[in-house]
Write a protein that holds these residues in place. Structure first.
Motif, PDB file in Angstrom:
ATOM      1  N   ALA A  31      47.738 -36.994  20.202  1.00  0.00           N
ATOM      2  CA  ALA A  31      48.729 -36.373  19.318  1.00  0.00           C
ATOM      3  C   ALA A  31      49.697 -35.502  20.106  1.00  0.00           C
ATOM      4  O   ALA A  31      50.028 -34.399  19.711  1.00  0.00           O
ATOM      5  CB  ALA A  31      48.034 -35.551  18.229  1.00  0.00           C
ATOM      6  N   SER A  32      50.154 -35.995  21.252  1.00  0.00           N
ATOM      7  CA  SER A  32      51.020 -35.190  22.105  1.00  0.00           C
ATOM      8  C   SER A  32      52.408 -35.062  21.490  1.00  0.00           C
ATOM      9  O   SER A  32      52.761 -35.729  20.533  1.00  0.00           O
ATOM     10  CB  SER A  32      51.129 -35.836  23.489  1.00  0.00           C
ATOM     11  OG  SER A  32      52.023 -36.934  23.441  1.00  0.00           O
ATOM     12  N   LEU A  33      53.197 -34.200  22.113  1.00  0.00           N
ATOM     13  CA  LEU A  33      54.550 -33.981  21.639  1.00  0.00           C
ATOM     14  C   LEU A  33      55.433 -35.203  21.846  1.00  0.00           C
ATOM     15  O   LEU A  33      56.545 -35.255  21.336  1.00  0.00           O
ATOM     16  CB  LEU A  33      55.151 -32.764  22.361  1.00  0.00           C
ATOM     17  CG  LEU A  33      54.480 -31.426  22.036  1.00  0.00           C
ATOM     18  CD1 LEU A  33      55.110 -30.314  22.879  1.00  0.00           C
ATOM     19  CD2 LEU A  33      54.589 -31.101  20.563  1.00  0.00           C
ATOM     20  N   LEU A  34      54.933 -36.185  22.604  1.00  0.00           N
ATOM     21  CA  LEU A  34      55.709 -37.416  22.778  1.00  0.00           C
ATOM     22  C   LEU A  34      55.762 -38.231  21.495  1.00  0.00           C
ATOM     23  O   LEU A  34      56.684 -39.015  21.287  1.00  0.00           O
ATOM     24  CB  LEU A  34      55.098 -38.262  23.897  1.00  0.00           C
ATOM     25  CG  LEU A  34      55.134 -37.664  25.310  1.00  0.00           C
ATOM     26  CD1 LEU A  34      54.390 -38.574  26.277  1.00  0.00           C
ATOM     27  CD2 LEU A  34      56.558 -37.448  25.776  1.00  0.00           C
ATOM     28  N   LEU A  35      54.771 -38.058  20.624  1.00  0.00           N
ATOM     29  CA  LEU A  35      54.744 -38.823  19.387  1.00  0.00           C
ATOM     30  C   LEU A  35      55.785 -38.302  18.405  1.00  0.00           C
ATOM     31  O   LEU A  35      56.084 -37.107  18.373  1.00  0.00           O
ATOM     32  CB  LEU A  35      53.364 -38.720  18.743  1.00  0.00           C
ATOM     33  CG  LEU A  35      52.247 -39.525  19.395  1.00  0.00           C
ATOM     34  CD1 LEU A  35      50.914 -39.199  18.724  1.00  0.00           C
ATOM     35  CD2 LEU A  35      52.517 -41.017  19.298  1.00  0.00           C
ATOM     36  N   PRO A  36      56.335 -39.184  17.583  1.00  0.00           N
ATOM     37  CA  PRO A  36      57.244 -38.731  16.528  1.00  0.00           C
ATOM     38  C   PRO A  36      56.560 -37.694  15.641  1.00  0.00           C
ATOM     39  O   PRO A  36      55.363 -37.812  15.342  1.00  0.00           O
ATOM     40  CB  PRO A  36      57.543 -40.017  15.754  1.00  0.00           C
ATOM     41  CG  PRO A  36      57.298 -41.116  16.729  1.00  0.00           C
ATOM     42  CD  PRO A  36      56.181 -40.646  17.600  1.00  0.00           C
ATOM     43  N   ALA A  37      57.304 -36.696  15.229  1.00  0.00           N
ATOM     44  CA  ALA A  37      56.718 -35.567  14.498  1.00  0.00           C
ATOM     45  C   ALA A  37      55.992 -36.009  13.235  1.00  0.00           C
ATOM     46  O   ALA A  37      54.953 -35.444  12.882  1.00  0.00           O
ATOM     47  CB  ALA A  37      57.814 -34.561  14.161  1.00  0.00           C
ATOM     48  N   ARG A 239      55.522 -51.942  26.667  1.00  0.00           N
ATOM     49  CA  ARG A 239      56.950 -52.222  26.600  1.00  0.00           C
ATOM     50  C   ARG A 239      57.359 -52.839  25.270  1.00  0.00           C
ATOM     51  O   ARG A 239      58.536 -52.762  24.889  1.00  0.00           O
ATOM     52  CB  ARG A 239      57.349 -53.162  27.742  1.00  0.00           C
ATOM     53  CG  ARG A 239      57.338 -52.511  29.121  1.00  0.00           C
ATOM     54  CD  ARG A 239      58.347 -51.388  29.219  1.00  0.00           C
ATOM     55  NE  ARG A 239      58.319 -50.725  30.531  1.00  0.00           N
ATOM     56  CZ  ARG A 239      58.992 -49.614  30.804  1.00  0.00           C
ATOM     57  NH1 ARG A 239      59.742 -49.029  29.881  1.00  0.00           N
ATOM     58  NH2 ARG A 239      58.902 -49.072  32.006  1.00  0.00           N
ATOM     59  N   ALA A 240      56.407 -53.413  24.572  1.00  0.00           N
ATOM     60  CA  ALA A 240      56.722 -54.046  23.286  1.00  0.00           C
ATOM     61  C   ALA A 240      56.990 -53.014  22.205  1.00  0.00           C
ATOM     62  O   ALA A 240      57.784 -53.257  21.283  1.00  0.00           O
ATOM     63  CB  ALA A 240      55.583 -54.968  22.867  1.00  0.00           C
ATOM     64  N   LEU A 241      56.320 -51.851  22.295  1.00  0.00           N
ATOM     65  CA  LEU A 241      56.522 -50.798  21.296  1.00  0.00           C
ATOM     66  C   LEU A 241      57.735 -49.958  21.690  1.00  0.00           C
ATOM     67  O   LEU A 241      57.930 -49.655  22.863  1.00  0.00           O
ATOM     68  CB  LEU A 241      55.281 -49.919  21.185  1.00  0.00           C
ATOM     69  CG  LEU A 241      54.027 -50.603  20.651  1.00  0.00           C
ATOM     70  CD1 LEU A 241      52.858 -49.630  20.609  1.00  0.00           C
ATOM     71  CD2 LEU A 241      54.263 -51.203  19.276  1.00  0.00           C
ATOM     72  N   GLY A 246      56.181 -46.174  22.476  1.00  0.00           N
ATOM     73  CA  GLY A 246      55.901 -46.995  23.638  1.00  0.00           C
ATOM     74  C   GLY A 246      55.654 -46.156  24.877  1.00  0.00           C
ATOM     75  O   GLY A 246      54.784 -46.477  25.696  1.00  0.00           O
ATOM     76  N   PHE A 247      56.410 -45.073  25.022  1.00  0.00           N
ATOM     77  CA  PHE A 247      56.236 -44.203  26.192  1.00  0.00           C
ATOM     78  C   PHE A 247      54.862 -43.532  26.169  1.00  0.00           C
ATOM     79  O   PHE A 247      54.186 -43.428  27.200  1.00  0.00           O
ATOM     80  CB  PHE A 247      57.339 -43.152  26.228  1.00  0.00           C
ATOM     81  CG  PHE A 247      57.250 -42.236  27.424  1.00  0.00           C
ATOM     82  CD1 PHE A 247      57.361 -42.746  28.705  1.00  0.00           C
ATOM     83  CD2 PHE A 247      57.040 -40.878  27.260  1.00  0.00           C
ATOM     84  CE1 PHE A 247      57.274 -41.920  29.815  1.00  0.00           C
ATOM     85  CE2 PHE A 247      56.944 -40.048  28.355  1.00  0.00           C
ATOM     86  CZ  PHE A 247      57.071 -40.558  29.639  1.00  0.00           C
ATOM     87  N   MET A 252      49.224 -43.548  28.458  1.00  0.00           N
ATOM     88  CA  MET A 252      47.790 -43.814  28.359  1.00  0.00           C
ATOM     89  C   MET A 252      47.364 -44.913  29.330  1.00  0.00           C
ATOM     90  O   MET A 252      46.322 -44.809  29.991  1.00  0.00           O
ATOM     91  CB  MET A 252      47.432 -44.204  26.931  1.00  0.00           C
ATOM     92  CG  MET A 252      47.595 -43.084  25.920  1.00  0.00           C
ATOM     93  SD  MET A 252      47.121 -43.585  24.249  1.00  0.00           S
ATOM     94  CE  MET A 252      45.361 -43.815  24.460  1.00  0.00           C
ATOM     95  N   ILE A 253      48.159 -45.967  29.406  1.00  0.00           N
ATOM     96  CA  ILE A 253      47.841 -47.064  30.325  1.00  0.00           C
ATOM     97  C   ILE A 253      47.865 -46.569  31.764  1.00  0.00           C
ATOM     98  O   ILE A 253      46.963 -46.863  32.560  1.00  0.00           O
ATOM     99  CB  ILE A 253      48.827 -48.229  30.121  1.00  0.00           C
ATOM    100  CG1 ILE A 253      48.645 -48.848  28.740  1.00  0.00           C
ATOM    101  CG2 ILE A 253      48.632 -49.291  31.213  1.00  0.00           C
ATOM    102  CD1 ILE A 253      49.739 -49.838  28.359  1.00  0.00           C
TER     103      ILE A 253
END
Length: 293
Positions: A31-37, A239-241, A246-247, A252-253
């Motif tokens: 649930a990092s800040l990279l995810l949409p709010a 890359r598909a997301l 996707g980032f 994670m990968i």
């Protein structure tokens, strides 16, 4: 216990905590800040559910029967959600709202509980099929739930996600061989395949005595490479997301790849060199997610 009865409290020593995300070591972002709010709350609720249920299976000094009873209680709460009945615990009320809002498949959450129950009673795995079946229920549901949150759960995306999640689960097994040996009383847990251990001439006593020789190194690296092959097979999903989603996945990968690098570098000595991610590693992970995947 009746499926729809009020759940018992978790066993002594395995009480849920509101700060589990802070008190458990995690190699990968949650649930990092990279995810949409608009997705962070849902991810946090799902993570807390999974973390608490996992702790019931693993933490504290409860008996096997107490752990199973508590997990059955959690399963009962999920079945209430599945039947469109309001659950009784605050966490499951929040989970019900997340399920309704994002149209999530409750069976995936039930699969997680099934895997945690298995952890209570099963400590050995005969072959890779048994290990991967456990991964199917213990890890893959999380990736599929995330895809449902993203609205991207196509068959191809689900296949790639399953490969990534199973790979990350295997990586966790290999870095935690010594830790798992201390779980479940005197027997410990061994997620290495019994048939492969026997074929390689490696015994559980060798694990407990921390055997380090060429035979163990070859066997260990064989397992690590299997996890790496799975992770690489699912890598196109990063890359598909689109966008930040996707980032986040590429992070994670890349984190999994960094742990794999450390596992290969230690050449089987995970007893004295258990891989962890340091600040320098996170910089490499960030750069790889940005430019190389």
């Amino acid at each position: 216990m009746q499926a729809f009865s009020k759940p018992a409290q978790p066993p002594s020593g395995a009480q849920p905590s509101l700060s589990l995300a802070q008190t458990h070591y995690e190699n990968f972002p949650v649930a990092s800040l990279l995810l949409p709010a608009h997705l962070r709350h849902a991810v946090t609720v799902i993570y807390q559910f999974a973390r608490e249920a996992d702790d019931i299976a693993d933490e504290g000094h409860a008996t096997e029967a107490e752990r199973l009873q508590a997990l059955q209680a959690y399963e009962g709460e999920l079945q209430l959600i599945q039947a469109y009945i309001q659950p009784s615990l605050p966490l499951f009320m929040a989970l019900q709202q997340v399920v309704r809002t994002h149209k999530l498949d409750v069976q995936l959450l039930l699969d997680l509980i099934d895997a945690f129950k298995q952890d209570v009673v099963k400590t050995r795995y005969a072959n890779i099929d048994e290990v991967l079946d456990y991964c199917r229920r213990s890890a893959n549901p999380v990736g599929r739930l995330m895809l449902q949150l993203y609205g991207s759960d196509t068959p191809q995306h689900c296949l790639w996600s399953d490969q990534i999640c199973s790979a990350l689960q295997l990586i966790n097994f290999y870095q935690d061989i010594a830790i798992d040996l201390q779980k479940h009383g005197q027997t410990g847990r061994v997620y290495l395949c019994q048939d492969e251990m026997q074929a390689a001439g490696i015994s559980e006593q060798d694990l407990r005595q921390q055997r380090l020789d060429a035979t163990w190194e070859v066997f260990f690296l064989h397992n690590v490479m299997r996890a790496e092959d799975l992770l690489l097979a699912g890598k196109p999903l990063g890359r598909a997301l689109p966008g930040r989603i996707g980032f986040e996945l590429r992070m994670m990968i890349a984190g999994g790849e960094r742990i794999l690098h450390k596992l290969k570098s230690c050449r089987g000595d995970i007893y004295h060199h258990r891989p962890t991610l340091k600040a320098y590693d996170w910089l490499l992970i960030l750069l790889k997610a940005l430019f190389k995947q």
